[in-house]
Every structure is written in structure tokens, then in C-alpha cells.
Design an enzyme around this catalytic site. Structure first.
Site, PDB file in Angstrom:
ATOM      1  N   HIS A  17       0.864  -1.190   0.000  1.00 53.28           N
ATOM      2  CA  HIS A  17       0.000   0.000   0.000  1.00 53.28           C
ATOM      3  C   HIS A  17       0.895   1.233   0.000  1.00 53.28           C
ATOM      4  O   HIS A  17       1.269   1.764   1.044  1.00 53.28           O
ATOM      5  CB  HIS A  17      -0.907  -0.022   1.240  1.00 53.28           C
ATOM      6  CG  HIS A  17      -1.923   1.085   1.295  1.00 53.28           C
ATOM      7  ND1 HIS A  17      -3.148   0.929   1.915  1.00 53.28           N
ATOM      8  CD2 HIS A  17      -1.925   2.355   0.833  1.00 53.28           C
ATOM      9  CE1 HIS A  17      -3.836   2.056   1.816  1.00 53.28           C
ATOM     10  NE2 HIS A  17      -3.094   2.945   1.177  1.00 53.28           N
ATOM     11  N   HIS A  19       1.353   4.859  -2.400  1.00 52.86           N
ATOM     12  CA  HIS A  19       0.995   5.746  -3.510  1.00 52.86           C
ATOM     13  C   HIS A  19       2.292   6.380  -4.000  1.00 52.86           C
ATOM     14  O   HIS A  19       2.937   7.123  -3.255  1.00 52.86           O
ATOM     15  CB  HIS A  19       0.012   6.820  -3.043  1.00 52.86           C
ATOM     16  CG  HIS A  19      -1.264   6.246  -2.509  1.00 52.86           C
ATOM     17  ND1 HIS A  19      -2.355   5.987  -3.306  1.00 52.86           N
ATOM     18  CD2 HIS A  19      -1.603   5.856  -1.253  1.00 52.86           C
ATOM     19  CE1 HIS A  19      -3.322   5.477  -2.571  1.00 52.86           C
ATOM     20  NE2 HIS A  19      -2.890   5.373  -1.322  1.00 52.86           N
ATOM     21  N   HIS A 197      -9.666   1.363  -1.026  1.00 55.03           N
ATOM     22  CA  HIS A 197      -9.590   1.984   0.284  1.00 55.03           C
ATOM     23  C   HIS A 197     -10.995   1.965   0.895  1.00 55.03           C
ATOM     24  O   HIS A 197     -11.951   2.445   0.270  1.00 55.03           O
ATOM     25  CB  HIS A 197      -9.127   3.437   0.160  1.00 55.03           C
ATOM     26  CG  HIS A 197      -7.686   3.610  -0.186  1.00 55.03           C
ATOM     27  ND1 HIS A 197      -7.056   2.891  -1.175  1.00 55.03           N
ATOM     28  CD2 HIS A 197      -6.737   4.451   0.334  1.00 55.03           C
ATOM     29  CE1 HIS A 197      -5.778   3.279  -1.246  1.00 55.03           C
ATOM     30  NE2 HIS A 197      -5.566   4.215  -0.349  1.00 55.03           N
ATOM     31  N   GLU A 200     -11.102   3.603   6.320  1.00 50.87           N
ATOM     32  CA  GLU A 200     -10.090   4.514   6.870  1.00 50.87           C
ATOM     33  C   GLU A 200     -10.828   5.650   7.556  1.00 50.87           C
ATOM     34  O   GLU A 200     -10.762   5.823   8.765  1.00 50.87           O
ATOM     35  CB  GLU A 200      -9.190   5.048   5.757  1.00 50.87           C
ATOM     36  CG  GLU A 200      -8.155   6.061   6.241  1.00 50.87           C
ATOM     37  CD  GLU A 200      -7.411   6.757   5.105  1.00 50.87           C
ATOM     38  OE1 GLU A 200      -6.346   7.330   5.395  1.00 50.87           O
ATOM     39  OE2 GLU A 200      -7.891   6.752   3.952  1.00 50.87           O
ATOM     40  N   ASP A 278       1.849   3.964   2.921  1.00 51.77           N
ATOM     41  CA  ASP A 278       0.824   4.820   2.343  1.00 51.77           C
ATOM     42  C   ASP A 278       1.435   5.959   1.510  1.00 51.77           C
ATOM     43  O   ASP A 278       1.632   5.831   0.309  1.00 51.77           O
ATOM     44  CB  ASP A 278      -0.103   5.350   3.437  1.00 51.77           C
ATOM     45  CG  ASP A 278      -1.476   5.770   2.919  1.00 51.77           C
ATOM     46  OD1 ASP A 278      -1.719   5.677   1.689  1.00 51.77           O
ATOM     47  OD2 ASP A 278      -2.323   6.178   3.731  1.00 51.77           O
ATOM     48  N   ASP A 279       1.733   7.091   2.159  1.00 54.34           N
ATOM     49  CA  ASP A 279       2.337   8.258   1.497  1.00 54.34           C
ATOM     50  C   ASP A 279       3.517   8.718   2.357  1.00 54.34           C
ATOM     51  O   ASP A 279       3.434   9.715   3.074  1.00 54.34           O
ATOM     52  CB  ASP A 279       1.309   9.382   1.361  1.00 54.34           C
ATOM     53  CG  ASP A 279       0.122   8.982   0.517  1.00 54.34           C
ATOM     54  OD1 ASP A 279       0.210   9.057  -0.715  1.00 54.34           O
ATOM     55  OD2 ASP A 279      -0.913   8.578   1.096  1.00 54.34           O
TER      56      ASP A 279
END
Length: 335
Positions: A17, A19, A197, A200, A278-279
Site C-alpha cells: 500500500h 501511492h 480503500h 479509513e 501509504d504516502d
């Protein structure tokens, strides 16, 4: 470096996961802005880094999409992706499955071909130079329309051999998975796997929709599924994996105290939880930092750390042979 931290850093891992646009470090954003003569409202790298402070999902998305504006040429997407892979090599991550947001680029006039050429060239070089295997996932932006998602799916079809799955990201509230049920049905018919997603920000009902309507093969986030006992039982029985992102949850205030992060409870409930970043450029840490944060806050044991890493390999979209080879590496390391 204490023993557990050293154990985490040297352990083979998979990230499921991530991005790729969210790995844009301030230094690279600033360098690409200068290279491409793009006006950004920051005079120094430090000002960019200061802007990477936020307290909710929407504030993050605002700076995230602003950061995308510096990505114009194939080489930009290559540099972005290869910088991430270099970081993963340093952190002993041996397999990655990364998201990209084509609509965030095609809506700016960048061609789909430009984006995917830069990313996949870097992934190929990452395999050759670092031995990192990879899969690519194309995400639809859920705040945009169903029609826009269908158009993006059509653009992706010539690149089916380079894209393993479709996903669904961006602001969750008010954009339930059901909005894209027909798009995902079409994508599945075209041979793509599916992730989304859900849970969340959104309620447990969004997780149920992702399972029932989008027919996802893996669930991204899923934290709020724990609010529904029947759903927890279903996830435990099906062993559908959850790609959990601890530092992201904390930075976006989904979790206000890391000692209350649900990932340990997920393991105790028999859920197939995995650790991801994630980011990472925006949330303050890549894979090892995420493992460290939960290990320290939740007093994880080596067995729990290894279980999370094993789940990552098992939940990947690799072949059974590839999974077993990676798991064997992990088991040899753990022994």
C-alpha cells in the site's frame, strides 16, 4: 540501534500500500519544479517540508495534488519511482505493489503513456539493480465521477500487461464504493484484480460494499471494520488481507495515540493485517519507520513482527511460487 530495531531493519519485507505520488520528498519536488520551470508557492526545501504538516485527510490531499504539479515528463515519473525503490533497497524491502493515480496526471494534460512509461521503466531498473520485484495498481480517484473512471479504465486497457489491479483512493466520505461498482465489474471482466480503500475514514458499511459490490481481492486500510463484530468474523474467516498504514493513521488523526493503534488487536482477532507506509514523504516514515512505531507503541514481539511481514508476502499478488520463495527468505531470517 537496539535489537528489535536492528531486527526490523534487516528483515525482508513487502509493501502493498504505497501511492507513488506520495513518495515525493520535498527535495525532489523542489528539484523537479526548477527543472520543469513550474511555479510552486515555496521558496526553499524547508518551506516545502513545513507545508507537509496537516491534521486531516483533506488538508493532506490539497498539498498532495499540489505536489503532483511538478510531475510532467516521463523522466520525472522515473525519478520519483526510482528514488522510492532506492529507499526500499536500503530498508530491505524485496517486493512492492504500488498505486499510481492516472487521473491526477491526465486531468493536467499529461498522457497516460508518459506516466506509465516512466514508472514501469523505473520498476524494471529496480528489479535489475536491486532485485526488487513489483506489481503496479491503477487507482481511480473516488471524488471524481463514474464516467471519468470508465474513461480511465479504457485508457489503461492497452497497458494491461503492466497493470495487475485497479484500486480506489482519495477522499472516502461521501464517495462510497458502490459509486464505482459497475467500473469494477468491467475491470474484473477485463482481467484486473481489485483493491479499494475502505474503513479509513468511512464506516464499516463501506468495507462491506468493497467486499460485496467491488469484489476486492485485498482491502486497503480497513481499520473501522473493527467496529462491526460480524464483519470482523467475516474478514477472519475469509483471510482477506488488510493493508494497514500506522503512521498514516496517526498523521491523519484516525488514531490519536499510537498506543491505541488497532493493528495488534487485528492480529489477535485473526485478521491478516500487513504493514505499509501509504504516502511516506508526507507521513514521516517508510516501511521500517512504520514497523518501529507500532513495535515501540504496542510492545510487539519478534513473532508478531514476523507474522506481519509474512502476511505481507502472503497477501501479495505474486504467484504461489514467488510467495513461497519470499516467505522462505523470511523464515530463514527469523531462524
Amino acid at each position: 540501534m537496539d535489537d528489535l530495531k536492528k531486527f526490523i531493519w534487516n528483515m525482508p519485507k513487502a509493501e502493498l500500500h504505497l501511492h507513488i505520488e506520495g513518495s515525493l520528498e520535498p527535495e525532489l519536488m523542489f528539484a523537479l519544479a526548477r527543472r520543469n520551470k513550474v511555479e510552486i508557492p515555496f521558496a526553499t526545501v524547508e518551506e516545502v517540508r513545513d507545508a507537509y504538516q496537516f491534521s486531516n485527510l483533506q488538508d493532506f490531499l490539497d498539498i498532495y495534488y499540489q505536489g503532483m504539479s511538478v510531475l510532467l515528463e516521463e523522466q520525472d515519473f522515473y525519478d520519483l519511482t526510482f528514488a522510492y525503490l532506492t529507499k526500499m533497497h536500503e530498508q530491505n524491502v524485496i517486493h512492492v505493489e504500488i498505486f499510481f493515480d492516472p487521473q491526477g496526471h491526465t486531468d493536467r494534460g499529461i498522457t497516460f503513456a508518459t506516466v506509465i512509461a516512466g514508472i514501469t521503466r523505473a520498476l524494471s531498473d529496480g528489479l535489475e539493480k536491486y532485485g526488487i520485484t513489483s506489481n503496479l495498481i491503477m487507482s481511480f480517484l473516488r471524488h471524481l465521477s463514474e464516467d471519468a473512471a470508465f474513461a480511465t479504465l479504457a485508457e489503461a486497457l492497452p497497458y494491461r500487461d503492466r497493470i495487475i489491479a485497479v484500486g480506489l483512493d482519495s477522499s472516502e466520505m461521501g464517495h462510497p464504493p458502490s459509486k464505482f461498482a459497475r467500473v469494477f465489474e468491467k475491470a474484473k471482466a477485463e482481467g484486473f484484480l481489485a483493491v479499494a480503500h475502505a474503513g479509513e475514514e468511512g464506516p464499516p458499511e463501506y468495507v462491506c460494499e468493497a467486499l460485496d459490490l467491488l469484489k476486492v481481492d485485498r482491502l486497503d486500510h480497513g481499520n473501522r471494520a473493527l467496529e462491526d463484530a460480524a464483519l470482523v468474523m467475516r474478514l477472519a474467516e475469509s483471510q482477506i488481507a488488510l493493508t494497514v498504514c500506522p503512521l498514516s493513521n496517526y498523521k491523519l488523526a484516525g488514531v490519536t495515540d499510537m498506543r491505541a493503534h488497532p493493528i495488534k488487536k487485528m492480529l489477535e482477532l485473526g485478521l491478516k493485517a500487513t504493514v505499509n507506509s501509504d504516502d511516506p514523504a508526507y507521513f514521516g516514515g517508510y516501511m521500517n519507520e512504520n514497523f518501529e512505531a507500532i513495535t515501540e507503541s504496542l510492545n510487539l514481539t519478534k513473532e508478531e513482527i514476523l507474522n506481519l511481514a509474512r502476511n505481507g508476502f502472503e497477501a501479495s499478488f505474486c504467484s504461489d511460487t514467488e510467495k513461497q520463495a519470499m516467505i522462505s527468505r523470511l523464515e530463514a531470517y527469523g531462524a
